[in-house]
Design a protein around this motif. Sequence first.
Motif, PDB file in Angstrom:
ATOM      1  N   GLN A 129       0.729  -1.160   0.053  1.00 56.64           N
ATOM      2  CA  GLN A 129      -0.110   0.082   0.118  1.00 56.64           C
ATOM      3  C   GLN A 129       0.768   1.252  -0.127  1.00 56.64           C
ATOM      4  O   GLN A 129       0.471   2.319   0.870  1.00 56.64           O
ATOM      5  CB  GLN A 129      -0.961  -0.074   1.368  1.00 56.64           C
TER       6      GLN A 129
ATOM      7  N   SER B 127       1.273  -4.682  -3.053  1.00 59.69           N
ATOM      8  CA  SER B 127      -0.216  -4.768  -2.886  1.00 59.69           C
ATOM      9  C   SER B 127      -0.467  -3.023  -3.016  1.00 59.69           C
ATOM     10  O   SER B 127       0.317  -2.342  -2.738  1.00 59.69           O
ATOM     11  CB  SER B 127      -0.605  -5.087  -1.715  1.00 59.69           C
TER      12      SER B 127
ATOM     13  N   PRO C  85      -4.398  -0.557  -3.931  1.00 59.40           N
ATOM     14  CA  PRO C  85      -5.933  -0.591  -3.725  1.00 59.40           C
ATOM     15  C   PRO C  85      -6.410  -1.234  -5.075  1.00 59.40           C
ATOM     16  O   PRO C  85      -5.874  -0.881  -6.173  1.00 59.40           O
ATOM     17  CB  PRO C  85      -6.354   0.802  -3.444  1.00 59.40           C
TER      18      PRO C  85
ATOM     19  N   ARG D  69      -7.891  -5.291  -2.222  1.00 60.08           N
ATOM     20  CA  ARG D  69      -6.688  -5.141  -2.651  1.00 60.08           C
ATOM     21  C   ARG D  69      -5.947  -6.029  -3.535  1.00 60.08           C
ATOM     22  O   ARG D  69      -6.340  -7.190  -3.398  1.00 60.08           O
ATOM     23  CB  ARG D  69      -5.779  -4.779  -1.369  1.00 60.08           C
TER      24      ARG D  69
END
Length: 273
Positions: free
Chosen positions: A186, A211, A213, A254
């Motif tokens: 993120q 990762s 969104p 995600r």
Amino acid sequence: FFFGLIQHLSKINHTERRISEYSTQTSDTVYYCCRFCFLPKKNLRMQHYASFTALLFFAGASLFRMGTFKTKQSHMMVVEEQKKVPIVPIGSLGPAGSGRENLKYYDMIYYSAKEFAPDAKSVLEVGCTADPFIKHLDWIPEKQCVAPYSAYGEDTNADNVERIVEDFAVWEKPEGVRYDLLICSQVVEHIKDAENFVQKFFDVADTIIFSVPHRWRPTADHKHHYIDMKTIEKWASPHMPISSSIVKDGKLERIIAVFESESATETKLRRRR
């Protein structure tokens, strides 16, 4: 037969008094068996049956005690071995005390690291928090994280993780150093030049897990919106993901993508040959 033989050889006068004395030194079970076997009886066959039954009872009891002891020993050995295995808190791998502590996508990142980097000796986390995720990767001895802030607290090497306070976009890895695994969770959606940021992953590590969104609506702190696999493939081109998954936490999703650099692919091909 066994007790009858003892009776014959020792020529013991089996009386009620002797049986009573014997019973005070043994269990009630032994007492009743001896009483039935040794007192004079008209039916000698029944007496022998009782003697044989008592013998089987004592032999079985001894074997049972031996088996129970061995079982307890085995159980204790298993418990001791289990104590040596670190317990990973699946379900709460996120930053402790934060709203992300119990999010499931951290579990997926952990499982991906286990699957695609089981022999890793070094790992770098990009954009880690004060409570770095990579501290849970107990099979990897060398752990480092890099982030452009100093919110780590007083002990910058807690949890056996070395902190590097620097922006990954301008950070230069030490000469000759290459990490087996890189994890970035993120972070990329906050970077304006996401493509160059992601491309640098492949210059630093062999296996990359990050990762972002999945199709989130625009937010004030994100530079990129409505991200999907096509967006990720564009950032990572010409590299293609070897694995990808979408994890849903509540209403938010995600994407977790796994890549391998060219050097990692070549190493695997050499091993197969």
